[in-house]
Motif scaffolding. Structure first.
Motif, PDB file in Angstrom:
ATOM      1  N   GLY A 139     -15.036   8.216 -37.778  1.00  0.00           N
ATOM      2  CA  GLY A 139     -14.102   7.746 -39.266  1.00  0.00           C
ATOM      3  C   GLY A 139     -14.438   7.553 -40.109  1.00  0.00           C
ATOM      4  O   GLY A 139     -15.762   8.156 -40.568  1.00  0.00           O
ATOM      5  N   VAL A 140     -14.058   7.377 -41.546  1.00  0.00           N
ATOM      6  CA  VAL A 140     -13.812   7.473 -42.458  1.00  0.00           C
ATOM      7  C   VAL A 140     -13.929   5.916 -43.675  1.00  0.00           C
ATOM      8  O   VAL A 140     -12.885   5.401 -43.487  1.00  0.00           O
ATOM      9  CB  VAL A 140     -13.164   8.762 -43.526  1.00  0.00           C
ATOM     10  CG1 VAL A 140     -13.468   8.632 -45.336  1.00  0.00           C
ATOM     11  CG2 VAL A 140     -13.308   9.683 -42.817  1.00  0.00           C
ATOM     12  N   ILE A 141     -14.703   5.681 -44.244  1.00  0.00           N
ATOM     13  CA  ILE A 141     -15.026   4.637 -45.052  1.00  0.00           C
ATOM     14  C   ILE A 141     -14.167   4.850 -46.650  1.00  0.00           C
ATOM     15  O   ILE A 141     -15.051   5.686 -47.074  1.00  0.00           O
ATOM     16  CB  ILE A 141     -16.416   3.702 -44.853  1.00  0.00           C
ATOM     17  CG1 ILE A 141     -17.167   3.664 -43.583  1.00  0.00           C
ATOM     18  CG2 ILE A 141     -16.721   3.074 -46.030  1.00  0.00           C
ATOM     19  CD1 ILE A 141     -18.412   2.950 -43.557  1.00  0.00           C
ATOM     20  N   ASP A 142     -13.936   3.911 -46.042  1.00  0.00           N
ATOM     21  CA  ASP A 142     -12.538   3.791 -48.254  1.00  0.00           C
ATOM     22  C   ASP A 142     -13.358   3.488 -48.599  1.00  0.00           C
ATOM     23  O   ASP A 142     -14.843   2.127 -48.988  1.00  0.00           O
ATOM     24  CB  ASP A 142     -11.012   3.560 -47.756  1.00  0.00           C
ATOM     25  CG  ASP A 142     -10.254   2.531 -47.594  1.00  0.00           C
ATOM     26  OD1 ASP A 142     -11.370   1.879 -47.359  1.00  0.00           O
ATOM     27  OD2 ASP A 142      -9.790   2.851 -46.848  1.00  0.00           O
ATOM     28  N   VAL A 180     -19.644   6.291 -38.167  1.00  0.00           N
ATOM     29  CA  VAL A 180     -18.035   6.531 -39.955  1.00  0.00           C
ATOM     30  C   VAL A 180     -18.678   6.886 -40.881  1.00  0.00           C
ATOM     31  O   VAL A 180     -19.618   5.536 -41.466  1.00  0.00           O
ATOM     32  CB  VAL A 180     -17.262   4.657 -39.842  1.00  0.00           C
ATOM     33  CG1 VAL A 180     -16.553   4.965 -38.376  1.00  0.00           C
ATOM     34  CG2 VAL A 180     -17.867   3.741 -39.567  1.00  0.00           C
ATOM     35  N   ASP A 214     -16.254   7.974 -47.435  1.00  0.00           N
ATOM     36  CA  ASP A 214     -15.144   9.024 -48.012  1.00  0.00           C
ATOM     37  C   ASP A 214     -16.262   9.926 -49.263  1.00  0.00           C
ATOM     38  O   ASP A 214     -16.744   9.112 -49.568  1.00  0.00           O
ATOM     39  CB  ASP A 214     -14.284   8.567 -48.253  1.00  0.00           C
ATOM     40  CG  ASP A 214     -12.712   8.767 -48.299  1.00  0.00           C
ATOM     41  OD1 ASP A 214     -12.778  10.159 -48.341  1.00  0.00           O
ATOM     42  OD2 ASP A 214     -12.045   8.674 -49.292  1.00  0.00           O
ATOM     43  N   TYR A 270     -18.656   0.342 -49.241  1.00  0.00           N
ATOM     44  CA  TYR A 270     -18.807   1.865 -49.436  1.00  0.00           C
ATOM     45  C   TYR A 270     -19.803   2.103 -50.534  1.00  0.00           C
ATOM     46  O   TYR A 270     -19.933   1.806 -51.180  1.00  0.00           O
ATOM     47  CB  TYR A 270     -17.596   1.755 -49.861  1.00  0.00           C
ATOM     48  CG  TYR A 270     -16.909   3.215 -50.525  1.00  0.00           C
ATOM     49  CD1 TYR A 270     -17.110   4.467 -49.258  1.00  0.00           C
ATOM     50  CD2 TYR A 270     -16.969   3.791 -51.715  1.00  0.00           C
ATOM     51  CE1 TYR A 270     -16.924   5.215 -50.227  1.00  0.00           C
ATOM     52  CE2 TYR A 270     -15.945   4.871 -52.609  1.00  0.00           C
ATOM     53  CZ  TYR A 270     -16.213   5.915 -51.815  1.00  0.00           C
ATOM     54  OH  TYR A 270     -16.234   7.170 -52.459  1.00  0.00           O
ATOM     55  N   ASN A 316     -13.178   0.061 -45.729  1.00  0.00           N
ATOM     56  CA  ASN A 316     -12.038  -0.311 -44.618  1.00  0.00           C
ATOM     57  C   ASN A 316     -12.266   1.590 -43.600  1.00  0.00           C
ATOM     58  O   ASN A 316     -11.886   2.621 -43.773  1.00  0.00           O
ATOM     59  CB  ASN A 316     -10.619  -0.520 -44.703  1.00  0.00           C
ATOM     60  CG  ASN A 316     -10.329  -2.069 -45.763  1.00  0.00           C
ATOM     61  OD1 ASN A 316     -11.087  -2.336 -45.510  1.00  0.00           O
ATOM     62  ND2 ASN A 316      -9.294  -1.880 -46.153  1.00  0.00           N
ATOM     63  N   TRP A 317     -12.280   1.230 -42.442  1.00  0.00           N
ATOM     64  CA  TRP A 317     -12.394   1.859 -42.259  1.00  0.00           C
ATOM     65  C   TRP A 317     -11.611   1.777 -40.207  1.00  0.00           C
ATOM     66  O   TRP A 317     -11.062   0.951 -40.444  1.00  0.00           O
ATOM     67  CB  TRP A 317     -13.395   2.720 -41.745  1.00  0.00           C
ATOM     68  CG  TRP A 317     -14.599   1.683 -40.917  1.00  0.00           C
ATOM     69  CD1 TRP A 317     -15.103   1.163 -41.195  1.00  0.00           C
ATOM     70  CD2 TRP A 317     -14.532   1.676 -39.593  1.00  0.00           C
ATOM     71  NE1 TRP A 317     -16.264   0.156 -40.306  1.00  0.00           N
ATOM     72  CE2 TRP A 317     -15.913   0.320 -39.370  1.00  0.00           C
ATOM     73  CE3 TRP A 317     -14.260   2.060 -38.384  1.00  0.00           C
ATOM     74  CZ2 TRP A 317     -16.245   0.080 -38.360  1.00  0.00           C
ATOM     75  CZ3 TRP A 317     -14.533   1.774 -37.224  1.00  0.00           C
ATOM     76  CH2 TRP A 317     -15.700   0.755 -36.829  1.00  0.00           C
ATOM     77  N   SER A 318     -11.194   2.822 -39.480  1.00  0.00           N
ATOM     78  CA  SER A 318     -10.725   3.068 -38.364  1.00  0.00           C
ATOM     79  C   SER A 318     -11.085   4.202 -37.780  1.00  0.00           C
ATOM     80  O   SER A 318     -11.791   5.130 -38.163  1.00  0.00           O
ATOM     81  CB  SER A 318      -9.087   3.390 -38.092  1.00  0.00           C
ATOM     82  OG  SER A 318      -8.722   4.588 -38.815  1.00  0.00           O
TER      83      SER A 318
END
Length: 331
Positions: A135-138, A122, A125, A75, A142-144
């Protein structure tokens, strides 16, 4: 002949001091070796931990919408761009030799499908691309997202969609060739930590779950066109971002990298590495202290032994002088 003996208390004190010094030296050396081992381990690059889980098993005979769950990705706080997620195939599924960080190129070492829903972004964030991403990588990496896999056959695609250089190559049969989910850095960002290939199997009409095992021999790319991953800046499905916005994001990312460069030179070491350096410095200091103690204790022991020997010699001479001299026999 007079025997010279060191007093028991003095001998015990010297032996105890020597034992303590030896124990300190052994401990310092052990800590030093452990620190060096930790430092070597910290300096060795770890393999990429990023992975993608796919559910359910897609159909071989038609399009299937699957859920993707990514974990272990790197991230970058509030950074533009993110990670591209493709459905496709790579030249060597068992290694990362296909990846951009290893010199890989689209159309040469990997290819992907161009049907709707097979190419995703993705974003990080808080970054400028987050609102237009799939999607967003936190902060935990993690992402979905959801992807539409067209089935077990697709035409390999590569090149630069924005310049009109988006080209089609070979027909790929995923029941013969190993296909899967590809992730690479988006908007020309090459990041080995975010590169991965996840094999995907297919459910056939006969109820079997199959996947190809071979690697593709040719993606159809001539290698003459600009088909590296810096050119793989595709329009995100449902995104209204245009080429000017992506250029602005690239400039912002470049400016951020240049600003952070001096800081990275000073503080680019990870926290575990800094801890190892601290332990190593402590071990070296402890070793130096132990060596000094050894020298001091040995010097004191030698002086004490010399003094004791001198006292014993003096005492022996005094006793000899006081003893009467026996008269000669027969006198």
């Amino acid at each position: 002949m007079n025997a010279q003996r060191v007093p028991l208390a003095e001998s015990t004190r010297v032996n105890a001091a020597a034992f303590g010094v030896r124990a300190a030296v052994i401990t310092a050396v052990a800590v030093l070796l452990a620190s060096i081992s930790m430092l070597v381990g910290a300096a060795s690059p770890a393999p990429a931990a990023s992975r993608v889980d796919v559910s359910p098993v897609p159909s071989a005979d038609g399009a299937t919408t699957v859920s993707l769950s990514g974990s272990g990705f790197q991230y970058q706080p509030n950074a533009p761009g993110g990670v591209y997620v493709f459905f496709g195939t790579v030249s060597d599924p068992s290694t990362n030799a296909w990846a951009p960080s290893q010199g890989g190129r689209s159309g040469q070492t990997f290819g992907y499908a161009a049907t709707n829903g097979t190419r995703l972004l993705v974003a990080f964030d808080g970054g400028s691309s987050a609102s237009a991403a799939n999607g967003v990588i936190d902060a935990n990496g993690n992402w979905s997202a959801q992807m539409t896999i067209p089935g077990s056959k697709f035409t390999a695609t590569f090149g630069d969609p924005h310049s009109g250089n988006d080209q089609s190559g070979q027909e790929i049969d995923c029941l013969q060739v190993q296909c899967g989910i590809i992730t690479i850095g988006a908007h020309g960002s090459i990041n080995a930590n975010n590169e991965s290939f996840t094999p995907v199997s297919f459910a056939t009409s006969g109820g079997e779950v199959l996947s190809g095992e071979a690697a593709p021999q040719d993606f159809g790319g001539s290698g003459e066109q600009s088909n590296n991953d810096e050119a793989t800046e595709l329009d995100v499905p449902g995104s209204e971002a245009d080429e000017a916005e992506q250029t602005e994001q690239q400039e912002q990312q470049a400016a951020t990298s240049q600003t952070a460069a001096p800081t990275e030179k000073l503080s680019g070491l990870s926290t575990p590495t800094l801890v190892v350096f601290g332990v190593l410095a402590f071990a070296l200091l402890a070793l130096l202290v132990a060596i000094v103690l050894v020298l001091v204790k040995r010097s004191r022991a030698k002086r004490a032994a010399a003094a004791t020997a001198a006292d014993a010699s003096t005492t022996g001479e005094e006793v000899s002088e006081e003893l009467p001299v026996p008269e000669e026999a027969g006198r």
